[in-house]
Design an enzyme around this catalytic site. Structure first.
Site, mmCIF file in Angstrom:
data_model
loop_
_atom_site.group_PDB
_atom_site.id
_atom_site.type_symbol
_atom_site.label_atom_id
_atom_site.label_comp_id
_atom_site.label_asym_id
_atom_site.label_seq_id
_atom_site.Cartn_x
_atom_site.Cartn_y
_atom_site.Cartn_z
ATOM 1 N N THR A 10 6.610 77.152 21.742
ATOM 2 C CA THR A 10 7.095 75.871 22.270
ATOM 3 C C THR A 10 6.615 75.705 23.706
ATOM 4 O O THR A 10 6.406 76.699 24.404
ATOM 5 C CB THR A 10 8.634 75.833 22.354
ATOM 6 O OG1 THR A 10 9.067 76.836 23.291
ATOM 7 C CG2 THR A 10 9.265 76.039 21.012
ATOM 8 N N ASP A 11 6.456 74.462 24.140
ATOM 9 C CA ASP A 11 6.349 74.271 25.575
ATOM 10 C C ASP A 11 7.698 74.716 26.149
ATOM 11 O O ASP A 11 8.705 74.788 25.431
ATOM 12 C CB ASP A 11 6.032 72.813 25.936
ATOM 13 C CG ASP A 11 5.477 72.719 27.363
ATOM 14 O OD1 ASP A 11 5.654 73.679 28.139
ATOM 15 O OD2 ASP A 11 4.870 71.684 27.703
ATOM 16 N N TRP A 12 7.713 75.012 27.431
ATOM 17 C CA TRP A 12 8.888 75.669 28.020
ATOM 18 C C TRP A 12 10.137 74.780 27.910
ATOM 19 O O TRP A 12 10.250 73.767 28.603
ATOM 20 C CB TRP A 12 8.575 76.048 29.466
ATOM 21 C CG TRP A 12 8.084 77.476 29.594
ATOM 22 C CD1 TRP A 12 8.565 78.413 30.443
ATOM 23 C CD2 TRP A 12 7.053 78.129 28.834
ATOM 24 N NE1 TRP A 12 7.902 79.619 30.245
ATOM 25 C CE2 TRP A 12 6.982 79.467 29.270
ATOM 26 C CE3 TRP A 12 6.216 77.732 27.792
ATOM 27 C CZ2 TRP A 12 6.088 80.399 28.730
ATOM 28 C CZ3 TRP A 12 5.324 78.654 27.254
ATOM 29 C CH2 TRP A 12 5.275 79.965 27.730
ATOM 30 N N GLY A 13 11.004 75.156 26.985
ATOM 31 C CA GLY A 13 12.242 74.393 26.792
ATOM 32 C C GLY A 13 12.100 73.233 25.822
ATOM 33 O O GLY A 13 12.937 72.332 25.813
ATOM 34 N N ALA A 14 11.063 73.257 24.975
ATOM 35 C CA ALA A 14 10.828 72.101 24.099
ATOM 36 C C ALA A 14 11.617 72.139 22.792
ATOM 37 O O ALA A 14 11.416 71.295 21.927
ATOM 38 C CB ALA A 14 9.335 71.994 23.788
#
Ligand code: BGC
Length: 754
Positions: free
Chosen positions: A228-232
């Site tokens: 995931t993108d960071w926190g996605a």
């Protein structure tokens, strides 16, 4: 270690825990089984390895690393070999810092010049972006370090990037927004792909199984894992089901517990979890070098590479009456704070702590010595003019043979996290350039910008070049190019509009409410400007040299072929100017006639060729099915419509030097799906049903009450047009019941071959 055996040794809790990060940058180890932890790090144009406080927006400092040119600059090299070398050097730095996966490259398409993160992306064209990304990936990964191709997908703006829903046609998605990913995945197999924050067609990318499974693994044959993108993350269980393996940076165990519960209560099949863990472990084991010697990297050599690369990327946009290169004998007034404090990288998660920085003014003095004078010209932190700075600039300009202004976008103007609202340079810089071009005949403007800017000075300045954001050696490279030690060979990887309003996404950027609609469809960048004949300031593919190139002798290996065929194209390029140089030869294809709207030309191949003064070389390209195809939504596949295509070879998208023609025959027929709404016209055009359509026309004419024999020619034409426009569903009423509803159902079955 055999991955499947390892998975068998893991408890349910172990498996769920592996699906999220240990901390901000590392994956979780499981010591009892020897499963290592690997570290991920930004990316893309240098390492951002954080040892102290962590963040994903570039606030806290990272260990020093070489800051190479950002993607916006690298793309202008149009040079796959160079990208591979940069990738290789980045991979070496990553190895020596103990990084297992480098978070890049980014291949999102530059839909609008306003996207705050355009500096991290390559191009408005998917072929150029995809090929350069593939070369970079191969370069990094040959060191045993993984990459993360990002941000998958349709993350083309920063505004509401965490939640916006992108509505885009399947065709535009496949031809434009996913195509760069497709090229990079198929030709370089990045070890990981990073899914974007946003929603695509109503579903978050991190839980979009059509995107992560059907397309990425099905159509593109991706073999690695998705992070995931960071926190996605939105719904983690749905994410795992959809094919998203690693959550970063993790949620303190919260989502891991949800995954465990989902398996226990039967919502998530444990086999899916096992598959996810296998995918993860395969990469983690490859990326772990804990027991290998730590290879050192040569900082000085990487700085030299950064300078060479920056020199290859600079784009000479205008050079009237050979104002450039500068002669060492000339008195040069260097003006602009950026000559001392060049902006060479963008803000946010890609921000590198450079090993050293070249100062343009110092580097210019290496060439021009004391004949180079300097005035600050403007305050980079402000937009308002400072009259004292302007008059100091004017007075040194008066005593010089030529004026070189360093201008550009300050960091506060463009960054990850927000978009620009206009494409103007700060007002004080514009006013300064205006005054200097009014006072002096010979003015060169050197721009540092992550994305296109408006150039109200374009006519008055004799020379313009853009450095984009060229990394820590930008200052040295600027001096090399300005004094002609390096002949510029960069070409724009995006169009520079005259005004923002001309950009095709203008009416739909950044969207309304929760949604952004890509209504311009496949007409992105030059695909729009060229098709609509909208003048641009500088077109896609444009870039000048200190020498000249002559194009001749275009050869096409065939005049005709079917869509499984291969077309070889070649031509000669000769350096007819005064110095050695490099030319980017671009090949575009135009579909002469098409039943769907297609851009007037599309880039299908390119190569960069180096030529001594007077030297001539033959360059060649190979074109295949996809180079003539568009993405047909009905087939859900690439499709070539039979007909003639023009092959255009040139020095930019608007400087086409040679053309040739080839006929391509489709080996696949596409027939319409007939419904009650299909107009009779489509049936008439369908060669399979010639007799049937003639009979239907006759029947309709007869039973419509139209007295054709009483009409003059014009009247008959009009009546025929009306009849041909009738949808099939109106046959019963039009014939006053002669053609029944049952007849209609039977007709549809026949037409659809049911
Ligand atoms: C960015 C990514 C980056 C990640 C880690 C996110 O905010 O969108 O590109 O790799 O942070 O820093």
């Amino acid at each position: 270690m055999n991955v499947q055996n390892l998975v068998r040794e893991l408890t349910l809790e172990d498996k769920a825990s592996l699906l999220s990060g240990l901390d901000f940058w590392r994956t979780k180890p499981i010591e009892r089984l020897g499963i290592p932890s690997v570290m991920l790090s930004d990316g893309p144009h240098g390492l951002r390895k954080q040892q102290g406080d962590t963040d994903n927006i570039g606030l806290n400092v990272s260990v020093p690393a070489t800051c190479f040119p950002a993607a916006c600059a690298l793309a202008c090299s149009w040079d796959e070999n160079l990208l591979r070398r940069i990738g290789h050097a980045l991979g070496q730095e990553a190895r020596s810092e103990g990084i297992g996966i480098l978070l890049g490259p980014g291949v999102n398409i530059k839909r609008s010049p306003l996207c705050g993160r355009n500096f991290e992306y390559f191009s408005e064209d998917p072929l150029l972006a995809g090929k350069l990304a593939a070369a970079y990936i191969l370069g990094v990964q040959e060191n045993g370090v993984g990459t993360s191709l990002k941000h998958f997908a349709a993350n083309n703006q920063e505004f509401k990037r965490i939640s916006v829903d992108v509505q885009v046609s399947r065709r535009a998605l496949m031809e434009i927004y996913l195509h760069a990913f497709e090229i990079a995945v198929k030709s370089a197999q990045p070890w990981t792909v990073m899914c974007a924050y946003n929603k695509l067609l109503g579903e978050y990318c991190s839980e979009n199984s059509s995107l992560l499974t059907d397309i990425l693994r099905g159509k593109f044959e991706f073999e690695g894992f998705v992070v995931t993108d960071w926190g996605a993350v939105n719904d983690r269980v749905r994410g795992v089901q959809a094919g998203c393996e690693l959550e970063m940076p993790g949620s303190g165990g919260l989502n891991d517990r949800l995954v465990v519960e989902a398996v226990q209560n039967g919502t998530l099949d444990e086999a899916i979890l096992d598959r996810a863990v296998e995918r993860l472990l395969r990469v983690i084991l490859k990326a772990d070098h804990a027991n290998d010697p730590v290879p050192p990297y040569d900082r000085k050599a990487d700085h030299r590479l950064a300078r060479k690369a920056a020199g290859e990327c600079i784009v000479l946009l205008k050079n009237e009456r050979n104002i450039l290169p500068l002669r060492v004998s000339q008195k040069v007034a260097v003006i602009g704070q950026m000559a001392k404090e060049m902006r060479f990288q963008g803000g946010g998660s890609s921000k590198v702590n450079p090993t050293c920085v070249d100062v343009a003014l110092d580097e210019l003095r290496v060439y021009g010595g004391s004949r180079v004078s300097y005035a600050r010209g403007y305050d980079i932190e402000r937009d308002e003019s400072d009259e004292a700075l302007v008059s100091e600039a004017l007075s040194i300009a008066k005593e010089s043979d030529v004026v070189v202004i360093f201008a550009g976008l300050p960091e506060r103007y463009e960054s990850e996290g927000y978009d620009r609202t206009h494409i103007n340079l700060p007002k004080n810089q514009i006013e300064l350039i205006d005054k200097l071009t009014g006072a002096h005949e010979k003015v060169v403007v050197v721009l540092a910008n992550g994305s296109p800017v408006a150039m109200p000075f374009a006519k008055k300045a004799g020379g313009i070049l853009t450095m984009y954001l060229s990394g820590q050696a930008a200052g040295g490279a600027a001096a090399d190019v300005l004094y002609g030690a390096v002949n510029p060979s960069g070409k724009l990887a995006e169009s520079y509009p005259i005004a923002l309003e001309h950009n095709p996404s203008y009416l739909n950027f950044p969207g309304e409410g929760e949604t952004v609609r890509y209504n311009e469809d496949v007409f992105v960048g030059y695909r729009y400007y060229d098709t609509k004949h909208i003048p641009v300031r500088f077109c896609f593919g444009h870039g000048l040299s200190y020498t000249k190139f002559q194009y001749s002798d275009l050869q096409l290996s065939k005049e005709e072929m079917d869509d499984n065929g291969v077309l070889e194209v070649s031509c000669n390029i000769k350096n007819t100017g005064p110095v050695e140089g490099k030319e980017v030869v671009q090949l575009y294809v135009h579909d002469n006639e098409s039943s769907v709207m297609r851009p007037s030309k599309e880039l299908r191949a390119f190569t960069k060729v180096s030529l001594e003064k007077g030297e001539e070389k033959t360059v060649s390209f190979t074109l295949k099915k996809q180079d003539f195809a568009y993405f047909n939504e009905q087939l859900d596949d690439w499709y070539v419509e039979s007909g003639a295509f023009t092959v255009l070879v040139g020095s930019s998208s608007q400087d086409i030097r040679l053309t040739g023609e080839v006929r391509v025959h489709s080996t696949r027929e596409v027939y319409p799906v007939y419904t009650g709404s299909t107009p009779l016209r489509d049936l008439i055009a369908d060669k399979r049903f010639e007799e049937l359509s003639t009979a239907l026309v006759r029947m309709l004419t007869k039973h419509s009450g139209l007295k054709m024999e009483e009409l003059d020619e014009r009247g008959r034409e009009f009546a025929a047009a009306i009849i041909e426009g009738l949808p099939l569903k109106s046959f019963p009423s039009y014939t006053k019941g002669y053609f029944t509803h049952d007849d209609l159902q039977q007709l549809l079955k026949t037409l659809n071959n049911e």
